[in-house]
Write a protein that holds these residues in place. Structure first.
Motif, short mmCIF file in Angstrom:
data_model
loop_
_atom_site.label_atom_id
_atom_site.label_comp_id
_atom_site.label_asym_id
_atom_site.label_seq_id
_atom_site.Cartn_x
_atom_site.Cartn_y
_atom_site.Cartn_z
N VAL A 138 0.82 -1.22 0.00
CA VAL A 138 0.00 0.00 0.00
C VAL A 138 0.85 1.28 0.00
O VAL A 138 0.38 2.35 -0.37
N ASN A 141 1.32 2.50 -3.78
CA ASN A 141 0.10 2.12 -4.49
C ASN A 141 -0.28 3.12 -5.59
O ASN A 141 0.30 4.19 -5.70
N GLU A 143 -4.03 4.68 -7.03
CA GLU A 143 -5.45 4.68 -6.68
C GLU A 143 -6.25 5.53 -7.65
O GLU A 143 -5.76 6.53 -8.16
N GLN A 178 -7.67 0.40 -6.28
CA GLN A 178 -6.29 0.58 -5.83
C GLN A 178 -5.43 -0.54 -6.41
O GLN A 178 -5.87 -1.69 -6.44
N TRP A 180 -1.59 -2.48 -6.17
CA TRP A 180 -0.37 -2.67 -5.36
C TRP A 180 0.65 -3.45 -6.18
O TRP A 180 0.30 -4.11 -7.15
#
Ligand code: NAP
Ligand code: MG
Length: 405
Positions: A138, A141, A143, A178, A180
């Motif tokens: 995260v 990341n 988004e 999102q 990762w």
């Protein structure tokens, strides 16, 4: 007593503010009288970093790789206020970030346990060490806020142009997505660091993910740990009489709360962020936490987990006495000296590190402590000491310990 001789120098990284003051006191009172201290000195104080365009930090990290053991004082990570305060040429990057990037390591943090500073969890008798993977997930990341109806997909375009797609969701209304990532090489480094550390500490290693739900992403972590373990560490673990234990993250949390402690808990990046704050506050204080960066080739950088204690420093500059806890900084030194002693076969250095740690523990357990601990201790009739008073109280015990040997 003759001073203890060293063969290989420690890489000494000096720092800023109140911890820089403690650093000097620790050296003057607790180290130099007993050790013929050999260090290669790097001043990572903010002014020196500015003067050298931060080259000093890179040089220090490279020296840590060369010699294998470093000890670091807390340093200022400049923000806009600091740029003004110190008239900096630039807002230099976090020295810890720079050092971590060069050494490519995992950070291990464990509480220093003393009688009278009781953990909030009654069953905990021994320290629990958190090993936090410090890359990806995260923290790196991508988004998107989805405004309305539409389809979201994961798309990977290989170097040769081949495209792989994976649907995420078909939105009927607004929402969020999102993405990762992590890399095999970073996960593998993390695994190596954890197995090396466990062997060194002679403690079991626990690792957990959510691979029942994340059958590719988290499963990759599990597979890499398994492979590294079977290929390189299984025999060594058997010889050392320790265990590598894998389970699910929710199961591990339940087990940790019922355990006695005394193991290493490897955490994915986010889990480690959250769980290390829980652990340090449940064990008592950030100033009672050791912190060491270990790289996959077994090079070490020891430090305190806390910052430069800026507020205390300003009081110190005003001529006021401070009561700043030097335990984590003393332990950075003992960790580094012990490691240097082990690598160079200098038993006296290892014994000295042990004696100094015992002296610190005894000082607190005998009721002499700094203000932060005085506030939370369960002991009665304690003496609250100032920064220097505490170090002198440790020195008194150290003399006794060394004479007793
Ligand atoms: P900090 O230095 O960790 O101190 C925050 C507060 O925690 C202090 O004001 C003090 O509370 C308490 N505290 C921390 N260490 C203590 C100790 N050894 N003894 C007694 N109390 C202690 O964090 P900060 O003041 O937010 O940050 C100051 C600077 O440190 C920043 O410039 C930051 O960039 C840097 N930093 C460096 C590192 C590192 O090099 N490893 C890590 C974190 C932060 P009271 O005021 O209530 O007594
Ligand atoms: Mg955090």
């Amino acid at each position: 007593m003759e001073k203890i001789r060293m063969t290989t120098p420690l890489v000494e990284m000096d720092g800023d503010e109140m911890t820089r003051i403690l650093w000097k006191m620790i050296k003057d009172q607790l180290l130099l009288p007993y050790i013929d201290l050999k260090t290669e000195y790097y001043d990572l104080g903010l002014m020196k970093r500015d003067e050298t365009d931060d080259r000093i930090t890179v040089e220090a990290a490279n020296a840590a790789l060369k010699y294998g053991v470093a000890v670091k004082c807390a340093t200022i990570t400049p923000n806009a206020d600091r740029v003004k305060e110190y008239g900096l040429k630039e807002m230099w990057k976090s020295p810890n970030g720079t050092i971590r990037a060069i050494m490519d390591g995992t950070v291990f943090r464990s509480p220093i346990i003393v009688d009278g500073i009781e953990p909030a969890v009654r069953s905990w008798k021994k320290p629990i060490t958190i090993a936090r993977h410090a890359y990806g997930d995260v923290y790196r990341n991508a988004e998107i806020v989805i405004p309305g109806r539409g389809t979201a997909e994961l798309v990977y375009t290989a170097e040769d142009g081949t495209v792989t797609r994976e649907p995420i969701h078909t939105f009927e209304g607004s929402g969020i997505i999102q993405g990762w990532h992590n890399t095999d090489s970073s996960i593998s480094s993390f695994a190596h660091s954890c197995f090396e550390y466990a062997l060194d500490a002679k403690q079991d290693l626990w690792f957990a993910t959510k691979d029942t739900i994340s059958k590719k992403y988290d499963a990759r972590f599990r597979e890499i740990f398994d492979t590294v373990y079977h290929d390189e560490y299984e025999e060594k673990f058997k010889e050392a009489g320790i265990v590598y234990f894998y389970t699910l993250i929710d199961d591990v949390v339940a087990r940790v709360m019922k355990s006695e402690g005394g193991f290493i808990w490897a955490c994915k990046n986010y889990d480690g962020d959250v769980m290390s704050d829980m652990l340090s506050s449940a064990f008592g204080s950030l100033a009672m936490m050791t912190s060491v960066l270990v790289n996959p080739d077994g090079k070490y950088e020891f430090e305190a987990a806390h910052g430069t204690v800026q507020k205390h420093y300003y009081r110190h500059l005003n001529g006021e006495k401070t009561s700043t806890n030097s335990v984590a900084t003393i332990y950075a030194w003992t960790g580094a000296l012990r490691k240097r002693g082990q690598l160079d076969g200098i038993d006296a250095l290892v014994h000295f590190a042990d004696a100094l740690e015992r002296s610190v523990i005894r000082t607190i357990e005998e009721g002499e402590m700094t203000g932060d601990l005085a506030l939370i201790t369960t002991k009665k009739d304690i003496t609250r000491l100032d920064s220097e008073g505490f170090i002198l109280a440790v020195r008194k015990r150290l003399e006794e310990e060394l004479n007793g040997i």
